[in-house]
Scaffold this motif. Sequence first.
Motif, PDB file in Angstrom:
ATOM      1  N   LYS A  94     -29.579  28.162 -37.617  1.00  0.00           N
ATOM      2  CA  LYS A  94     -29.039  26.833 -37.939  1.00  0.00           C
ATOM      3  C   LYS A  94     -28.891  26.773 -39.450  1.00  0.00           C
ATOM      4  CE  LYS A  94     -31.723  25.078 -34.046  1.00  0.00           C
ATOM      5  NZ  LYS A  94     -32.894  24.255 -33.649  1.00  0.00           N
ATOM      6  N   MET A  95     -27.645  26.798 -39.913  1.00  0.00           N
ATOM      7  CA  MET A  95     -27.397  27.034 -41.333  1.00  0.00           C
ATOM      8  C   MET A  95     -27.477  25.774 -42.186  1.00  0.00           C
ATOM      9  SD  MET A  95     -27.215  30.223 -40.969  1.00  0.00           S
ATOM     10  CE  MET A  95     -26.894  30.722 -42.656  1.00  0.00           C
ATOM     11  N   GLY A  96     -27.553  24.598 -41.581  1.00  0.00           N
ATOM     12  CA  GLY A  96     -27.895  23.391 -42.317  1.00  0.00           C
ATOM     13  C   GLY A  96     -26.772  22.666 -43.027  1.00  0.00           C
ATOM     14  N   LEU A  97     -25.520  23.032 -42.782  1.00  0.00           N
ATOM     15  CA  LEU A  97     -24.408  22.281 -43.374  1.00  0.00           C
ATOM     16  C   LEU A  97     -24.154  21.013 -42.552  1.00  0.00           C
ATOM     17  CD1 LEU A  97     -21.914  25.137 -44.321  1.00  0.00           C
ATOM     18  CD2 LEU A  97     -23.860  24.233 -45.602  1.00  0.00           C
ATOM     19  N   ARG A  98     -23.392  20.099 -43.129  1.00  0.00           N
ATOM     20  CA  ARG A  98     -23.128  18.834 -42.453  1.00  0.00           C
ATOM     21  C   ARG A  98     -21.743  18.853 -41.825  1.00  0.00           C
ATOM     22  NH1 ARG A  98     -25.352  14.167 -41.569  1.00  0.00           N
ATOM     23  NH2 ARG A  98     -24.069  12.298 -41.295  1.00  0.00           N
ATOM     24  N   VAL A 155     -21.931  36.091 -34.784  1.00  0.00           N
ATOM     25  CA  VAL A 155     -21.040  34.987 -34.411  1.00  0.00           C
ATOM     26  C   VAL A 155     -21.203  33.896 -35.462  1.00  0.00           C
ATOM     27  CG1 VAL A 155     -20.423  33.357 -32.590  1.00  0.00           C
ATOM     28  CG2 VAL A 155     -21.471  35.570 -31.999  1.00  0.00           C
ATOM     29  N   ILE A 156     -20.090  33.450 -36.044  1.00  0.00           N
ATOM     30  CA  ILE A 156     -20.128  32.400 -37.065  1.00  0.00           C
ATOM     31  C   ILE A 156     -19.134  31.313 -36.678  1.00  0.00           C
ATOM     32  CG2 ILE A 156     -19.916  31.834 -39.511  1.00  0.00           C
ATOM     33  CD1 ILE A 156     -20.382  34.771 -40.181  1.00  0.00           C
ATOM     34  N   PHE A 157     -19.652  30.182 -36.272  1.00  0.00           N
ATOM     35  CA  PHE A 157     -18.847  29.003 -35.954  1.00  0.00           C
ATOM     36  C   PHE A 157     -19.486  27.783 -36.607  1.00  0.00           C
ATOM     37  CE2 PHE A 157     -17.580  31.366 -31.931  1.00  0.00           C
ATOM     38  CZ  PHE A 157     -16.265  31.572 -32.319  1.00  0.00           C
ATOM     39  N   PRO A 158     -18.710  26.727 -36.841  1.00  0.00           N
ATOM     40  CA  PRO A 158     -19.282  25.560 -37.518  1.00  0.00           C
ATOM     41  C   PRO A 158     -20.014  24.574 -36.624  1.00  0.00           C
ATOM     42  CG  PRO A 158     -16.910  25.318 -37.332  1.00  0.00           C
ATOM     43  CD  PRO A 158     -17.238  26.685 -36.836  1.00  0.00           C
ATOM     44  N   HIS A 159     -19.695  24.534 -35.324  1.00  0.00           N
ATOM     45  CA  HIS A 159     -20.236  23.458 -34.492  1.00  0.00           C
ATOM     46  C   HIS A 159     -20.932  23.972 -33.231  1.00  0.00           C
ATOM     47  CE1 HIS A 159     -16.373  21.673 -36.219  1.00  0.00           C
ATOM     48  NE2 HIS A 159     -17.365  21.116 -36.899  1.00  0.00           N
ATOM     49  N   PRO A 160     -21.975  23.282 -32.796  1.00  0.00           N
ATOM     50  CA  PRO A 160     -22.465  23.517 -31.437  1.00  0.00           C
ATOM     51  C   PRO A 160     -21.309  23.268 -30.453  1.00  0.00           C
ATOM     52  CG  PRO A 160     -23.972  22.085 -32.645  1.00  0.00           C
ATOM     53  CD  PRO A 160     -22.729  22.203 -33.488  1.00  0.00           C
ATOM     54  N   LEU A 170     -24.876  20.895 -37.126  1.00  0.00           N
ATOM     55  CA  LEU A 170     -25.377  20.420 -35.831  1.00  0.00           C
ATOM     56  C   LEU A 170     -24.387  19.474 -35.164  1.00  0.00           C
ATOM     57  CD1 LEU A 170     -29.161  19.819 -36.596  1.00  0.00           C
ATOM     58  CD2 LEU A 170     -28.095  21.763 -35.417  1.00  0.00           C
ATOM     59  N   GLY A 171     -23.149  19.449 -35.656  1.00  0.00           N
ATOM     60  CA  GLY A 171     -22.148  18.584 -35.024  1.00  0.00           C
ATOM     61  C   GLY A 171     -22.497  17.114 -35.121  1.00  0.00           C
ATOM     62  N   GLU A 197     -28.978  20.439 -27.311  1.00  0.00           N
ATOM     63  CA  GLU A 197     -27.914  20.998 -26.474  1.00  0.00           C
ATOM     64  C   GLU A 197     -27.575  22.411 -26.915  1.00  0.00           C
ATOM     65  OE1 GLU A 197     -25.527  16.888 -25.228  1.00  0.00           O
ATOM     66  OE2 GLU A 197     -24.776  18.114 -26.872  1.00  0.00           O
ATOM     67  N   LEU A 198     -27.516  22.635 -28.214  1.00  0.00           N
ATOM     68  CA  LEU A 198     -27.242  23.973 -28.736  1.00  0.00           C
ATOM     69  C   LEU A 198     -28.304  24.958 -28.269  1.00  0.00           C
ATOM     70  CD1 LEU A 198     -25.754  25.967 -30.620  1.00  0.00           C
ATOM     71  CD2 LEU A 198     -27.113  25.020 -32.520  1.00  0.00           C
ATOM     72  N   GLU A 199     -29.555  24.569 -28.363  1.00  0.00           N
ATOM     73  CA  GLU A 199     -30.646  25.443 -27.927  1.00  0.00           C
ATOM     74  C   GLU A 199     -30.546  25.732 -26.434  1.00  0.00           C
ATOM     75  OE1 GLU A 199     -33.963  23.175 -29.237  1.00  0.00           O
ATOM     76  OE2 GLU A 199     -33.767  23.804 -31.344  1.00  0.00           O
ATOM     77  N   ASN A 200     -30.185  24.726 -25.654  1.00  0.00           N
ATOM     78  CA  ASN A 200     -30.042  24.930 -24.205  1.00  0.00           C
ATOM     79  C   ASN A 200     -28.869  25.850 -23.887  1.00  0.00           C
ATOM     80  OD1 ASN A 200     -32.231  23.267 -23.741  1.00  0.00           O
ATOM     81  ND2 ASN A 200     -31.000  21.455 -23.297  1.00  0.00           N
ATOM     82  N   ALA A 201     -27.794  25.731 -24.643  1.00  0.00           N
ATOM     83  CA  ALA A 201     -26.644  26.619 -24.434  1.00  0.00           C
ATOM     84  C   ALA A 201     -27.000  28.052 -24.783  1.00  0.00           C
ATOM     85  CB  ALA A 201     -25.454  26.149 -25.269  1.00  0.00           C
TER      86      ALA A 201
END
Length: 221
Positions: A82-86, A9-14, A42-43, A67-71
């Motif tokens: 966590k790919m580290g882009l802004r 799965v590849i998406f840009p935002h939590p 990380l949104g 929140e991402l970790e909880n989801a």
Amino acid sequence: MTEESHVLVIFPHPDDESFSSAGTLARYIDNGIPVTYACLTLGQMGRNLGNPPFATRESLPHIREKELENAMAAIGITDLRKMGLRDKTVEFEPHDEMDTMVKSLIDELQPSVIISFYPKFAVHPDHEATAEAVVRTVGRMAKEDRPRLQLVAFSNDAKEKLGEPDILNEISDYKEVKLRAFEAHASQTGPFLEQLATPDVSGQVKSFLEVEPYWTYNFES
């Protein structure tokens, strides 16, 4: 649902994963299929700060990461990258660097399917840049080596231009999972959760919690 060997799965935002695919991913996991989520940012620049506000611009990145970790825990995903882009800068990342990142994930994981956004039908610039990188990268692979692309399209003209979805995953059994994933992203999903609690005259909310649609991507060669 097609039997898979590994789902990338590849998406840009939590929260992209929860809006589009929480039920589908939970079902894959229940069926013993490995799922890896590569979340590009990380949104950090998310529009919402909670409803009522509980975050600040300074604290939001840390809150959204948690929140991402909880989801992920709600869905059952244990391999989170966590790919580290802004946030809001993905569209400005050099194409070769984006493509190298996607290809390295494919080479490592050997997914049979990739879930991401559909180019030109994903609305947000970060969504579009992610979609384009996935399609570019997979399109350069030999036809026999390509993972199948299972893509999310939610612009208003998606059905008009792409036709009806190729895949409709029935997720009624995972409605509570999807709700828990939404609740985990509390800084961003408060207004939508309020909609879920109101009478659903149009049936759209009910459908949202029962079916997750995808379009496949067909390369010319």
